[in-house]
Design an enzyme around this catalytic site. Structure first.
Site, PDB file in Angstrom:
ATOM      1  CG  ASP A 190       9.099   2.277  -6.632  1.00 54.65           C
ATOM      2  OD1 ASP A 190       8.785   1.843  -7.849  1.00 54.65           O
ATOM      3  OD2 ASP A 190       9.478   3.566  -6.400  1.00 54.65           O
ATOM      4  CB  VAL A 217       3.979   0.147   2.986  1.00 51.15           C
ATOM      5  CG1 VAL A 217       4.622  -0.359   1.576  1.00 51.15           C
ATOM      6  CG2 VAL A 217       3.965  -1.146   3.801  1.00 51.15           C
ATOM      7  CG  MET A 267       8.955  10.665   8.670  1.00 50.02           C
ATOM      8  SD  MET A 267       9.806   9.009   9.335  1.00 50.02           S
ATOM      9  CE  MET A 267       8.531   8.485  10.421  1.00 50.02           C
ATOM     10  CB  THR A 326      10.265   4.490  -3.065  1.00 50.24           C
ATOM     11  OG1 THR A 326       9.159   4.442  -3.996  1.00 50.24           O
ATOM     12  CG2 THR A 326      11.595   5.036  -3.885  1.00 50.24           C
ATOM     13  CB  SER A 327      12.480   3.175   1.532  1.00 53.91           C
ATOM     14  OG  SER A 327      11.914   4.570   1.642  1.00 53.91           O
ATOM     15  CD  GLU A 349       4.550   3.763  -7.942  1.00 57.69           C
ATOM     16  OE1 GLU A 349       3.692   3.482  -8.758  1.00 57.69           O
ATOM     17  OE2 GLU A 349       4.324   3.549  -6.880  1.00 57.69           O
ATOM     18  N   PRO A 371       1.012  -1.356   0.216  1.00 55.15           N
ATOM     19  CG  PRO A 371      -0.715  -1.551   1.570  1.00 55.15           C
ATOM     20  CD  PRO A 371       0.573  -2.060   1.214  1.00 55.15           C
ATOM     21  CD  GLU A 408       2.132  10.595  -0.335  1.00 55.32           C
ATOM     22  OE1 GLU A 408       2.421   9.409  -1.371  1.00 55.32           O
ATOM     23  OE2 GLU A 408       2.604  10.587   0.656  1.00 55.32           O
TER      24      GLU A 408
END
Length: 212
Positions: free
Chosen positions: A86, A15, A141, A18-19, A35, A12, A147
């Protein structure tokens, strides 16, 4: 399914896909495929009014992801160069089913199947899960303007949708291993030990894939 290592990370919003992709790309020396998110000109409007902007948002994501995968296929996978992404292109159907009205979804689904017919399929899937509370904290964060208006109810629905999607994926692709990682219990950004554990699991799957 490609014979070259191709790992996709899914889960989701917020979550940590990407990290983790960045860290594994560095650890494994794989090409990173990220992406396009913030470049979507409809996304901010979508979170304000999902019904009004869902079709434009989903079509933008679909076309850009198809272009990315085509480039990755030609420039890397066809050249025997490993890739970690990702996202997985099948995520488009998760969001489309949730956000599009039935008449628009029918049109979208037809276009989706045409465009994805010859796209490369990952041979390892990493699935990140987390509770709504954890996801909301991580979204807050990273502080993306687009968003800020995401509704908790929308995120909660996505968590459920992803669970259903991954169960279906495992049934449809029994030969593709799915590595499940609980984001409530694992923090691979702050703790090197957690990252090492994930890397070890992935390495073991890659050895199996290579026939070692």
């Amino acid at each position: 399914m490609t014979s070259v290592p191709f790992i996709a990370i899914e889960g989701p919003i917020g979550v940590g896909k990407t990290s983790l992709a960045k860290k594994l790309s560095s650890q494994l020396d794989f090409q990173l495929l990220k992406e396009i998110v913030e470049e979507n000109p409809f996304l901010g409007k979508f979170y304000d009014n999902i019904e009004a902007w869902s079709f434009q948002t989903e079509m933008f994501f679909l076309c850009n992801r198809i272009k990315q995968l085509e480039d990755i296929k030609v420039d890397y996978l066809n050249q025997n160069k490993a890739v970690i992404a990702d996202y997985h292109i099948l995520k488009n159907m998760i969001f489309a089913k949730r956000t599009l009205q039935s008449d628009k979804f029918e049109k979208y689904e037809k276009v989706y199947h045409i465009l994805t017919a010859d796209m490369p399929t990952p041979n390892i899937m990493i699935y990140l899960t987390a509770s709504l509370d954890t996801i909301q904290k991580r979204i807050k964060m990273r502080n993306r303007d687009i968003e800020k208006n995401i509704k908790p109810s929308y995120l909660a629905q996505l968590i459920t949708d992803y669970e259903d999607y991954m169960s279906e994926f495992e049934m449809m692709h029994p030969n593709i291993p799915v590595i499940r990682i609980n984001g409530d219990e694992t923090d691979f950004v702050q703790y090197q030990e957690d990252l090492h554990q994930i890397t070890t699991i992935v390495d073991n799957h890659l050895k199996t894939f290579a026939g070692e």
